[in-house]
Design a protein around this motif. Sequence first.
Motif: not given
Length: 79
Positions: A5-6, A10-11
Amino acid sequence: MFGIETYRSRLGHFLGQIGPHMETRAIALQSMPRFPDGSLLRGESSNTVFFVEQGKKRPFHSMEAFHFYKYDWNRVTNV
């Protein structure tokens, strides 16, 4: 700060930042002149002649190679 999820967050943020730049590049590439396969091209300030094959410019490394394949200098387009 870790995990899928992080990474996705960020993507998504990164792609949001470069998105406008990629669209500009795509528009610029679309507006470039296209030359059909078999075209012979030469830049105005260059001596290198290119043969267009499958949408890619392939240089002749010498005038001997150009003449070996019996290309006609009168067919070369200055770009």
